[in-house]
Design a protein around this motif. Structure first.
Motif, PDB file in Angstrom:
ATOM      1  N   GLU A   1      12.257 -13.778  -3.655  1.00  0.00           N
ATOM      2  CA  GLU A   1      12.544 -13.442  -5.045  1.00  0.00           C
ATOM      3  C   GLU A   1      12.384 -11.936  -5.234  1.00  0.00           C
ATOM      4  OE1 GLU A   1      13.637 -15.673  -7.056  1.00  0.00           O
ATOM      5  OE2 GLU A   1      13.241 -17.410  -5.773  1.00  0.00           O
ATOM      6  N   ASN A   2      12.856 -11.449  -6.383  1.00  0.00           N
ATOM      7  CA  ASN A   2      12.814 -10.013  -6.642  1.00  0.00           C
ATOM      8  C   ASN A   2      11.404  -9.438  -6.573  1.00  0.00           C
ATOM      9  OD1 ASN A   2      15.530  -9.722  -6.941  1.00  0.00           O
ATOM     10  ND2 ASN A   2      15.532  -9.913  -9.166  1.00  0.00           N
ATOM     11  N   ASP A   3      10.414 -10.212  -6.995  1.00  0.00           N
ATOM     12  CA  ASP A   3       9.061  -9.668  -7.035  1.00  0.00           C
ATOM     13  C   ASP A   3       8.451  -9.516  -5.642  1.00  0.00           C
ATOM     14  OD1 ASP A   3       8.795 -12.323  -6.473  1.00  0.00           O
ATOM     15  OD2 ASP A   3       7.192 -12.713  -7.928  1.00  0.00           O
ATOM     16  N   LYS A   4       9.164  -9.958  -4.604  1.00  0.00           N
ATOM     17  CA  LYS A   4       8.664  -9.836  -3.237  1.00  0.00           C
ATOM     18  C   LYS A   4       9.305  -8.659  -2.484  1.00  0.00           C
ATOM     19  CE  LYS A   4       6.205 -13.649  -3.560  1.00  0.00           C
ATOM     20  NZ  LYS A   4       4.733 -13.605  -3.576  1.00  0.00           N
ATOM     21  N   ILE A   5      10.140  -7.899  -3.184  1.00  0.00           N
ATOM     22  CA  ILE A   5      10.860  -6.816  -2.511  1.00  0.00           C
ATOM     23  C   ILE A   5       9.893  -5.776  -1.940  1.00  0.00           C
ATOM     24  CG2 ILE A   5      12.407  -4.854  -2.903  1.00  0.00           C
ATOM     25  CD1 ILE A   5      14.049  -6.663  -4.716  1.00  0.00           C
ATOM     26  N   GLN A   6       8.797  -5.478  -2.645  1.00  0.00           N
ATOM     27  CA  GLN A   6       7.830  -4.504  -2.135  1.00  0.00           C
ATOM     28  C   GLN A   6       7.247  -4.974  -0.816  1.00  0.00           C
ATOM     29  OE1 GLN A   6       4.993  -2.874  -4.884  1.00  0.00           O
ATOM     30  NE2 GLN A   6       3.493  -2.458  -3.280  1.00  0.00           N
ATOM     31  N   ASN A   7       6.942  -6.284  -0.713  1.00  0.00           N
ATOM     32  CA  ASN A   7       6.399  -6.815   0.536  1.00  0.00           C
ATOM     33  C   ASN A   7       7.406  -6.664   1.676  1.00  0.00           C
ATOM     34  OD1 ASN A   7       4.111  -7.558  -0.827  1.00  0.00           O
ATOM     35  ND2 ASN A   7       4.756  -9.679  -1.141  1.00  0.00           N
ATOM     36  N   ILE A   8       8.692  -6.885   1.372  1.00  0.00           N
ATOM     37  CA  ILE A   8       9.733  -6.768   2.391  1.00  0.00           C
ATOM     38  C   ILE A   8       9.863  -5.323   2.843  1.00  0.00           C
ATOM     39  CG2 ILE A   8      12.221  -6.953   2.806  1.00  0.00           C
ATOM     40  CD1 ILE A   8      12.183  -9.466   1.071  1.00  0.00           C
ATOM     41  N   ALA A   9       9.735  -4.373   1.912  1.00  0.00           N
ATOM     42  CA  ALA A   9       9.780  -2.949   2.273  1.00  0.00           C
ATOM     43  C   ALA A   9       8.733  -2.645   3.336  1.00  0.00           C
ATOM     44  CB  ALA A   9       9.557  -2.087   1.035  1.00  0.00           C
ATOM     45  N   GLU A  10       7.548  -3.202   3.184  1.00  0.00           N
ATOM     46  CA  GLU A  10       6.481  -2.981   4.160  1.00  0.00           C
ATOM     47  C   GLU A  10       6.779  -3.683   5.477  1.00  0.00           C
ATOM     48  OE1 GLU A  10       2.770  -4.083   2.442  1.00  0.00           O
ATOM     49  OE2 GLU A  10       2.855  -2.553   0.872  1.00  0.00           O
ATOM     50  N   LEU A  11       7.320  -4.896   5.415  1.00  0.00           N
ATOM     51  CA  LEU A  11       7.577  -5.674   6.627  1.00  0.00           C
ATOM     52  C   LEU A  11       8.654  -5.052   7.513  1.00  0.00           C
ATOM     53  CD1 LEU A  11       7.451  -9.308   5.186  1.00  0.00           C
ATOM     54  CD2 LEU A  11       5.805  -8.262   6.755  1.00  0.00           C
ATOM     55  N   VAL A  12       9.588  -4.317   6.908  1.00  0.00           N
ATOM     56  CA  VAL A  12      10.672  -3.720   7.710  1.00  0.00           C
ATOM     57  C   VAL A  12      10.442  -2.236   7.987  1.00  0.00           C
ATOM     58  CG1 VAL A  12      12.356  -5.390   6.884  1.00  0.00           C
ATOM     59  CG2 VAL A  12      12.137  -3.185   5.702  1.00  0.00           C
ATOM     60  N   GLY A  13       9.227  -1.747   7.694  1.00  0.00           N
ATOM     61  CA  GLY A  13       8.880  -0.389   8.094  1.00  0.00           C
ATOM     62  C   GLY A  13       9.195   0.687   7.084  1.00  0.00           C
ATOM     63  N   CYS A  14       9.375   0.330   5.810  1.00  0.00           N
ATOM     64  CA  CYS A  14       9.602   1.347   4.778  1.00  0.00           C
ATOM     65  C   CYS A  14       8.322   1.676   4.019  1.00  0.00           C
ATOM     66  CB  CYS A  14      10.687   0.890   3.799  1.00  0.00           C
ATOM     67  SG  CYS A  14      12.325   0.834   4.564  1.00  0.00           S
ATOM     68  N   GLY A  15       7.204   1.158   4.509  1.00  0.00           N
ATOM     69  CA  GLY A  15       5.908   1.464   3.916  1.00  0.00           C
ATOM     70  C   GLY A  15       5.769   0.907   2.516  1.00  0.00           C
ATOM     71  N   ASN A  16       4.825   1.434   1.809  1.00  0.00           N
ATOM     72  CA  ASN A  16       4.595   1.018   0.425  1.00  0.00           C
ATOM     73  C   ASN A  16       5.515   1.818  -0.499  1.00  0.00           C
ATOM     74  OD1 ASN A  16       3.474  -0.174  -1.827  1.00  0.00           O
ATOM     75  ND2 ASN A  16       1.721   1.222  -1.894  1.00  0.00           N
ATOM     76  N   ASN A  17       6.826   1.687  -0.240  1.00  0.00           N
ATOM     77  CA  ASN A  17       7.801   2.522  -0.943  1.00  0.00           C
ATOM     78  C   ASN A  17       9.066   1.715  -1.214  1.00  0.00           C
ATOM     79  OD1 ASN A  17       9.476   4.542  -1.914  1.00  0.00           O
ATOM     80  ND2 ASN A  17       8.823   6.053  -0.391  1.00  0.00           N
ATOM     81  N   PRO A  18       9.035   0.791  -2.166  1.00  0.00           N
ATOM     82  CA  PRO A  18      10.210  -0.031  -2.454  1.00  0.00           C
ATOM     83  C   PRO A  18      11.414   0.781  -2.927  1.00  0.00           C
ATOM     84  CG  PRO A  18       8.502  -0.340  -4.128  1.00  0.00           C
ATOM     85  CD  PRO A  18       7.878   0.440  -3.021  1.00  0.00           C
ATOM     86  N   GLN A  19      11.160   1.958  -3.548  1.00  0.00           N
ATOM     87  CA  GLN A  19      12.274   2.793  -4.009  1.00  0.00           C
ATOM     88  C   GLN A  19      13.081   3.294  -2.806  1.00  0.00           C
ATOM     89  OE1 GLN A  19      11.177   6.402  -6.028  1.00  0.00           O
ATOM     90  NE2 GLN A  19      13.269   6.911  -6.602  1.00  0.00           N
TER      91      GLN A  19
END
Length: 508
Positions: free
Chosen positions: A465-483
């Motif tokens: 879901e949309n509210d999990k996008i931040q977690n996915i950013a971290e899982l794929v190596g984009c750090g704590n940076n969903p933007q």
């Protein structure tokens, strides 16, 4: 040094790129970028020393670019070129170690002065500071390779060499792009040699501990060569001319020559060394005699190459013949030189035998002085490398497959880079690894890594879901940076992560 210019205004980046005589300043402009995302990929592939960047840019701003790069490559230096109203952004960038800020409009002299100051700072940083265990291992490895190269070149009948000569070593050292200095101390008596080595070594360890200085003594001449690490060498020159050598009978003559790279330096130095039967190489305080045994060296070179033949029978015969040759050597110094050559050649050939392992083996070998002990240590090591090469060759895959395996296991690491993998996992020269990776995959590493992260992100987004996008950013190596993750995802797919979730779930 390599420079990247980043600005969203084409006229500015093109003017800076083409209207300043960069080569005369010792600068290679590797390219220009119109935004932070484009610049990030170039930096991850080309490893510039200096990045000159605007602050406000679409996609990834200059400030965000600095933040991301400083985490991955903290040794990259930034110069900010920005408008008056953006000074607060520049002030924030200075918290990340950015010291140079140019206000638009700026002229050619201001840009050149800023770049020169940055080059000086980089040189000082790279030559000084505390040595890490990796730095120490790398210096030992470089010394072993330099000794091997001198041995091989002096053993050749002709002064000529082919480009292929350096190929086994290019995995670990850069022979083409780094300038070198060569210092001569002429008329140095052998009785003063140890005093000279101690004083020069003390100066080098105190002033430039991170730089590898190599010392060679042949026929009353000391040769000291090292990668160029600053623009001026007044202090070094003064020190060399003022060496206090109480046993010296006549005044030594000092000379320093600049060479564009290590290959050119060897082309000029080796013919002088080859005139004499022996020379001495200083390896971490120990003088190693280089013996000009040309016939034996040529035979060892030939057998060492045959060991890695695809014909397993031929390779096995070559290994046995190699041992026969080595057992006949009665001089332990020369025997260790030959084994050093064989071991470093093995590190260049066998993917499962790293240069770090080779360095550790050679350090242990240096402590031995009896030929029987040397061979007792050498034979099982060479057999083990031989078996590793021939039993894993068919299944080990290429260099790119090794990198791919590591990347997939560590995809969530936001600091992942080819430079880090090359230096800390493969113990190889990053330029060699980059070229090899491109040759084997047809992709630059940054494109490959981005594709892998987008592919993984799509898999994860399809079940979230949309509210999990931040977690996915971290899982794929984009750090704590969903933007940043959203910007990267949209650039490569044409839609935002939220839009992709709707698309994959069948929504509008």
């Amino acid at each position: 040094m390599k420079l990247l210019i980043v600005d969203d205004e084409k006229i500015i980046r093109e003017t800076i790129s083409h209207h300043i005589p960069w080569h005369s300043l010792g600068i290679d402009v590797i390219g220009t970028a119109s935004n932070g995302l484009e610049a990030y990929d170039i930096i991850m592939d080309e490893y510039p020393d200096i990045v000159m960047t605007d602050i406000k840019m679409p996609g990834l701003s200059g400030l965000q670019l600095i933040q991301k790069i400083k985490k991955v490559h903290p040794d990259v230096e930034f110069i900010i070129i920005s408008g008056y109203g953006e000074f607060e952004f520049a002030r924030e960038a200075m918290q990340y170690g950015v010291h140079h800020y140019l206000l638009k409009p700026c002229n050619e002299e201001q840009i050149i002065e800023s770049v020169r100051e940055t080059m000086d700072e980089l040189s000082q940083k790279r030559s000084s500071g505390n040595l890490t265990p990796t730095d120490i291992s790398r210096k030992h490895m470089e010394a072993a390779m330099i000794l091997n190269i001198i041995n091989e070149l002096t053993a050749r009948e002709s002064d000529l060499r082919t480009e292929e000569f350096f190929y086994p070593y290019e995995k670990f050292m850069d022979f083409d792009h780094i300038p070198y200095e060569l210092c001569y101390l002429h008329f140095l008596d052998e009785s003063s040699l140890q005093d000279a080595i101690k004083q020069i070594d003390l100066f080098c360890r105190t002033q430039s501990p991170r730089i590898s200085f190599h010392m060679l003594y042949v026929h009353q001449t000391m040769l000291i060569f090292f990668p160029s690490y600053c623009l001026q060498y007044n202090e070094l020159d003064a020190y060399m001319r003022g060496l206090f050598l109480p046993h010296q009978q006549i005044t030594i003559q000092y000379q320093r020559i600049h060479y564009e790279n290590l290959k050119v330096l060897f082309d000029n130095m080796i013919p002088k060394v080859k005139r004499y039967e022996t020379a001495c190489f200083n390896s971490n305080g120990t003088l190693i005699t280089i013996c000009n045994y040309r016939t034996i060296m040529r035979e060892i070179e030939s057998l060492s190459e045959r060991i890695y033949s695809n014909d397993i029978k031929n390779a096995g015969e070559a290994l046995d013949a190699l041992f026969v040759q080595l057992y006949q050597i009665s001089n332990p110094v020369f025997l260790k030189q030959l084994i050093s050559y064989i071991i470093m050649r093995a590190a260049s050939k066998c993917l499962h035998y790293s240069s770090l392992e080779a360095t550790e083996f050679l350090l242990a070998l240096n402590s031995l002085s009896d030929t029987a002990q040397i061979m007792e240590r050498c034979v099982p090591a060479l057999r083990s490398i031989y078996l590793k090469y021939h039993t894993t060759k068919s299944t080990s895959g290429s260099l790119s497959s090794t990198i791919d395996e590591y990347v997939r296991q560590n995809l969530s690491d936001s600091n992942l880079s080819l430079k880090w993998i090359a230096e800390n996992i493969l113990y190889m020269n990053v330029d060699y690894v980059s070229k090899k990776f491109f040759k084997e995959t047809g992709q630059k590493f940054s494109n490959y890594l981005t594709d892998l992260r987008i592919q993984k992100a799509k898999e994860l987004l399809s079940g979230t879901e949309n509210d999990k996008i931040q977690n996915i950013a971290e899982l794929v190596g984009c750090g704590n940076n969903p933007q940043y993750f959203s910007q990267l995802f949209k650039k490569n797919t044409g839609m935002t992560p939220s839009a992709y979730i709707k698309y994959i779930s069948g929504g509008n």
